[in-house]
Design a protein around this motif. Structure first.
Motif, PDB file in Angstrom:
ATOM      1  N   MET A 189       0.826  -1.207   0.000  1.00 22.63           N
ATOM      2  CA  MET A 189       0.000   0.000   0.000  1.00 22.63           C
ATOM      3  C   MET A 189       0.865   1.264   0.000  1.00 22.63           C
ATOM      4  SD  MET A 189      -3.018  -1.163  -0.203  1.00 22.63           S
ATOM      5  CE  MET A 189      -4.132  -2.503   0.257  1.00 22.63           C
ATOM      6  N   LEU A 190       1.951   1.248   0.789  1.00 24.26           N
ATOM      7  CA  LEU A 190       2.865   2.382   0.810  1.00 24.26           C
ATOM      8  C   LEU A 190       3.472   2.618  -0.572  1.00 24.26           C
ATOM      9  CD1 LEU A 190       4.801   1.762   4.172  1.00 24.26           C
ATOM     10  CD2 LEU A 190       3.177   3.615   3.696  1.00 24.26           C
ATOM     11  N   ALA A 191       3.822   1.522  -1.246  1.00 24.72           N
ATOM     12  CA  ALA A 191       4.415   1.633  -2.574  1.00 24.72           C
ATOM     13  C   ALA A 191       3.419   2.189  -3.590  1.00 24.72           C
ATOM     14  CB  ALA A 191       4.933   0.276  -3.029  1.00 24.72           C
ATOM     15  N   ALA A 192       2.196   1.660  -3.584  1.00 22.71           N
ATOM     16  CA  ALA A 192       1.175   2.151  -4.518  1.00 22.71           C
ATOM     17  C   ALA A 192       0.888   3.636  -4.274  1.00 22.71           C
ATOM     18  CB  ALA A 192      -0.108   1.327  -4.365  1.00 22.71           C
ATOM     19  N   ARG A 193       0.818   4.010  -2.995  1.00 16.06           N
ATOM     20  CA  ARG A 193       0.567   5.417  -2.659  1.00 16.06           C
ATOM     21  C   ARG A 193       1.692   6.304  -3.180  1.00 16.06           C
ATOM     22  NH1 ARG A 193       0.043   5.737   3.361  1.00 16.06           N
ATOM     23  NH2 ARG A 193      -1.657   4.284   2.889  1.00 16.06           N
ATOM     24  N   LYS A 194       2.927   5.817  -3.051  1.00 14.91           N
ATOM     25  CA  LYS A 194       4.071   6.604  -3.527  1.00 14.91           C
ATOM     26  C   LYS A 194       4.046   6.748  -5.044  1.00 14.91           C
ATOM     27  CE  LYS A 194       9.046   7.101  -2.866  1.00 14.91           C
ATOM     28  NZ  LYS A 194      10.249   6.601  -2.145  1.00 14.91           N
ATOM     29  N   LEU A 195       3.545   5.732  -5.745  1.00 11.41           N
ATOM     30  CA  LEU A 195       3.436   5.798  -7.204  1.00 11.41           C
ATOM     31  C   LEU A 195       2.238   6.634  -7.655  1.00 11.41           C
ATOM     32  CD1 LEU A 195       4.248   2.113  -8.236  1.00 11.41           C
ATOM     33  CD2 LEU A 195       5.663   4.133  -8.633  1.00 11.41           C
ATOM     34  N   GLY A 196       1.331   6.928  -6.711  1.00 10.35           N
ATOM     35  CA  GLY A 196       0.120   7.661  -7.066  1.00 10.35           C
ATOM     36  C   GLY A 196      -0.853   6.817  -7.856  1.00 10.35           C
ATOM     37  N   ALA A 197      -0.849   5.497  -7.600  1.00 11.62           N
ATOM     38  CA  ALA A 197      -1.715   4.582  -8.349  1.00 11.62           C
ATOM     39  C   ALA A 197      -2.520   3.728  -7.382  1.00 11.62           C
ATOM     40  CB  ALA A 197      -0.875   3.678  -9.250  1.00 11.62           C
ATOM     41  N   HIS A 198      -3.659   3.238  -7.844  1.00 13.05           N
ATOM     42  CA  HIS A 198      -4.429   2.292  -7.059  1.00 13.05           C
ATOM     43  C   HIS A 198      -3.758   0.921  -7.139  1.00 13.05           C
ATOM     44  CE1 HIS A 198      -7.724   4.999  -6.233  1.00 13.05           C
ATOM     45  NE2 HIS A 198      -7.808   5.308  -7.514  1.00 13.05           N
ATOM     46  N   PRO A 199      -3.819   0.131  -6.075  1.00 10.58           N
ATOM     47  CA  PRO A 199      -3.179  -1.191  -6.095  1.00 10.58           C
ATOM     48  C   PRO A 199      -3.619  -2.052  -7.275  1.00 10.58           C
ATOM     49  CG  PRO A 199      -3.804  -0.631  -3.859  1.00 10.58           C
ATOM     50  CD  PRO A 199      -4.370   0.443  -4.737  1.00 10.58           C
ATOM     51  N   GLU A 200      -4.898  -1.983  -7.653  1.00 10.07           N
ATOM     52  CA  GLU A 200      -5.369  -2.832  -8.753  1.00 10.07           C
ATOM     53  C   GLU A 200      -4.772  -2.452 -10.106  1.00 10.07           C
ATOM     54  OE1 GLU A 200      -8.861   0.028  -7.776  1.00 10.07           O
ATOM     55  OE2 GLU A 200      -7.308  -1.060  -6.686  1.00 10.07           O
ATOM     56  N   ASP A 201      -4.127  -1.267 -10.164  1.00  4.33           N
ATOM     57  CA  ASP A 201      -3.470  -0.837 -11.397  1.00  4.33           C
ATOM     58  C   ASP A 201      -1.967  -1.109 -11.364  1.00  4.33           C
ATOM     59  OD1 ASP A 201      -5.834   0.160 -12.559  1.00  4.33           O
ATOM     60  OD2 ASP A 201      -5.644   2.034 -11.440  1.00  4.33           O
ATOM     61  N   CYS A 202      -1.509  -1.802 -10.331  1.00  6.73           N
ATOM     62  CA  CYS A 202      -0.089  -2.090 -10.168  1.00  6.73           C
ATOM     63  C   CYS A 202       0.197  -3.583 -10.334  1.00  6.73           C
ATOM     64  CB  CYS A 202       0.390  -1.643  -8.783  1.00  6.73           C
ATOM     65  SG  CYS A 202       0.268   0.136  -8.481  1.00  6.73           S
ATOM     66  N   VAL A 203       1.430  -3.873 -10.671  1.00  5.77           N
ATOM     67  CA  VAL A 203       1.903  -5.253 -10.761  1.00  5.77           C
ATOM     68  C   VAL A 203       3.063  -5.429  -9.788  1.00  5.77           C
ATOM     69  CG1 VAL A 203       3.004  -6.991 -12.220  1.00  5.77           C
ATOM     70  CG2 VAL A 203       1.206  -5.545 -13.155  1.00  5.77           C
ATOM     71  N   MET A 204       3.004  -6.485  -8.978  1.00  8.57           N
ATOM     72  CA  MET A 204       4.080  -6.827  -8.058  1.00  8.57           C
ATOM     73  C   MET A 204       4.912  -7.952  -8.652  1.00  8.57           C
ATOM     74  SD  MET A 204       5.618  -6.388  -5.157  1.00  8.57           S
ATOM     75  CE  MET A 204       7.129  -7.289  -4.772  1.00  8.57           C
ATOM     76  N   ILE A 205       6.223  -7.732  -8.757  1.00  8.40           N
ATOM     77  CA  ILE A 205       7.149  -8.730  -9.299  1.00  8.40           C
ATOM     78  C   ILE A 205       8.040  -9.238  -8.171  1.00  8.40           C
ATOM     79  CG2 ILE A 205       8.963  -9.199 -10.981  1.00  8.40           C
ATOM     80  CD1 ILE A 205       7.985  -6.702 -12.519  1.00  8.40           C
ATOM     81  N   GLY A 206       8.118 -10.553  -8.018  1.00  2.02           N
ATOM     82  CA  GLY A 206       8.969 -11.100  -6.969  1.00  2.02           C
ATOM     83  C   GLY A 206       9.372 -12.526  -7.242  1.00  2.02           C
ATOM     84  N   ASP A 207      10.251 -13.041  -6.376  1.00  4.53           N
ATOM     85  CA  ASP A 207      10.730 -14.418  -6.535  1.00  4.53           C
ATOM     86  C   ASP A 207      10.257 -15.331  -5.420  1.00  4.53           C
ATOM     87  OD1 ASP A 207      12.457 -13.110  -4.613  1.00  4.53           O
ATOM     88  OD2 ASP A 207      13.821 -14.803  -4.812  1.00  4.53           O
ATOM     89  N   ARG A 208       9.446 -14.804  -4.491  1.00  4.76           N
ATOM     90  CA  ARG A 208       8.990 -15.593  -3.345  1.00  4.76           C
ATOM     91  C   ARG A 208       7.475 -15.678  -3.325  1.00  4.76           C
ATOM     92  NH1 ARG A 208      13.027 -15.747   1.006  1.00  4.76           N
ATOM     93  NH2 ARG A 208      14.785 -14.384   0.511  1.00  4.76           N
ATOM     94  N   MET A 209       6.975 -16.884  -3.281  1.00  3.74           N
ATOM     95  CA  MET A 209       5.531 -17.085  -3.198  1.00  3.74           C
ATOM     96  C   MET A 209       4.974 -16.607  -1.862  1.00  3.74           C
ATOM     97  SD  MET A 209       4.228 -18.418  -5.974  1.00  3.74           S
ATOM     98  CE  MET A 209       2.697 -19.183  -5.394  1.00  3.74           C
ATOM     99  N   ASP A 210       5.752 -16.815  -0.773  1.00  2.74           N
ATOM    100  CA  ASP A 210       5.228 -16.568   0.570  1.00  2.74           C
ATOM    101  C   ASP A 210       5.380 -15.133   1.040  1.00  2.74           C
ATOM    102  OD1 ASP A 210       7.981 -16.770   0.677  1.00  2.74           O
ATOM    103  OD2 ASP A 210       8.033 -17.949   2.522  1.00  2.74           O
ATOM    104  N   THR A 211       6.007 -14.269   0.263  1.00  2.00           N
ATOM    105  CA  THR A 211       6.112 -12.854   0.624  1.00  2.00           C
ATOM    106  C   THR A 211       5.647 -11.975  -0.538  1.00  2.00           C
ATOM    107  OG1 THR A 211       8.469 -12.840  -0.012  1.00  2.00           O
ATOM    108  CG2 THR A 211       7.936 -13.169   2.326  1.00  2.00           C
TER     109      THR A 211
END
Length: 258
Positions: A189-211
């Motif tokens: 949420m902090l990241a989306a707010r900093k980007l000025g975007a709603h979470p549903e308009d963002c994509v999260m990229i990562g290498d861990r399923m559990d985080t």
């Protein structure tokens, strides 16, 4: 096209001191397409400046400190918002990045009846630090963890991370920490707010399923799992949820088709 890209770093952009193949081209495509992006990392040892300089040393230029959110930053923000005392104190098991962020929000680092014990990955961890953390928690200090990662990917393999230290302190005290970093969707949420975007308009990229993946999913974001870090295709199938996309590395991601 998505309005914001939020990407993990360890195991996604680099492993230890080596750049993941295709990562440099991926970041350049973000710049070229003018896609807003942030690097969101559970690493609490380094400051945004440290991370900017690290990526520059690996050949990724054009970044600013504003392109990063660390677990240390999120933890400091959380504690600032939660704390009611004028002069709050914390005992820190962790590096300079975490201490710096706590100082920035008005905390003092103390070994005299601290209000909080804040624990992150600590490459210089000693038995004396563990003893102090356990004693302070037993005496009433609130137990905070920056992130739950048990291992970190590095060149040549894996190494213990913050979760390992948290598990030891938890076993000794019988108390569980409140963990601020991923998978807590607070960081997303902090990241989306900093980007000025709603979470549903963002994509999260990562290498861990559990985080990375579960945190992005619970925040309402689309998710991309890359197989350049700790998760294998076989391990991915063990979880009761799945990412929206799976790629070998970030170099394989086509931004236009997300």
């Amino acid at each position: 096209m998505v309005k914001g890209i939020i990407s993990d770093m360890d195991g996604v952009i680099y492993r230890g001191k080596q750049l993941v193949p295709g990562a440099k081209d991926f970041v350049q495509r973000l710049h070229d397409s003018k896609t807003p992006f942030l690097f969101l990392t559970n690493n609490a040892e380094q400051t945004p400046l440290d991370l900017k300089l690290k990526l520059a040393s690996l050949g990724i230029d054009g970044l600013t400190e504003g392109n990063f959110i660390t677990a240390a930053m999120a933890t400091a923000t959380f504690l600032k918002n939660q704390n009611q005392k004028q002069h709050a104190t914390a005992y820190v098991v962790g590096g300079g990045g975490l201490m710096s962020e706590l100082y920035n929000v008005g905390f003092s680092i103390s070994e005299s009846n601290p209000d909080y014990v804040v624990v992150a990955k600590c490459s210089t961890l000693s038995y004396e630090q563990l003893k102090k953390a356990v004693r302070f928690i037993d005496h009433g200090a609130k137990f905070i963890g920056t992130n739950p990662d048990m291992i970190d990917p590095v060149e040549g393999g894996l190494e213990p991370a913050a979760g390992t230290i948290l598990a030891a302190i938890s076993a000794a005290t019988g108390k569980k920490p409140y963990i601020v970093g991923k998978p807590n969707s607070l960081m997303m949420m902090l990241a989306a707010r900093k980007l000025g975007a709603h979470p549903e308009d963002c994509v999260m990229i990562g290498d861990r399923m559990d985080t990375d993946i579960v945190g992005g999913m619970e925040a309402g974001m689309k998710t991309i799992l890359v197989l350049s870090g700790v998760t294998t295709p076989e391990l991915m199938t063990e979880f009761p949820y799945k990412p929206d996309y799976v790629f070998n590395t970030v170099g394989d991601i086509d931004l236009a088709n997300l």
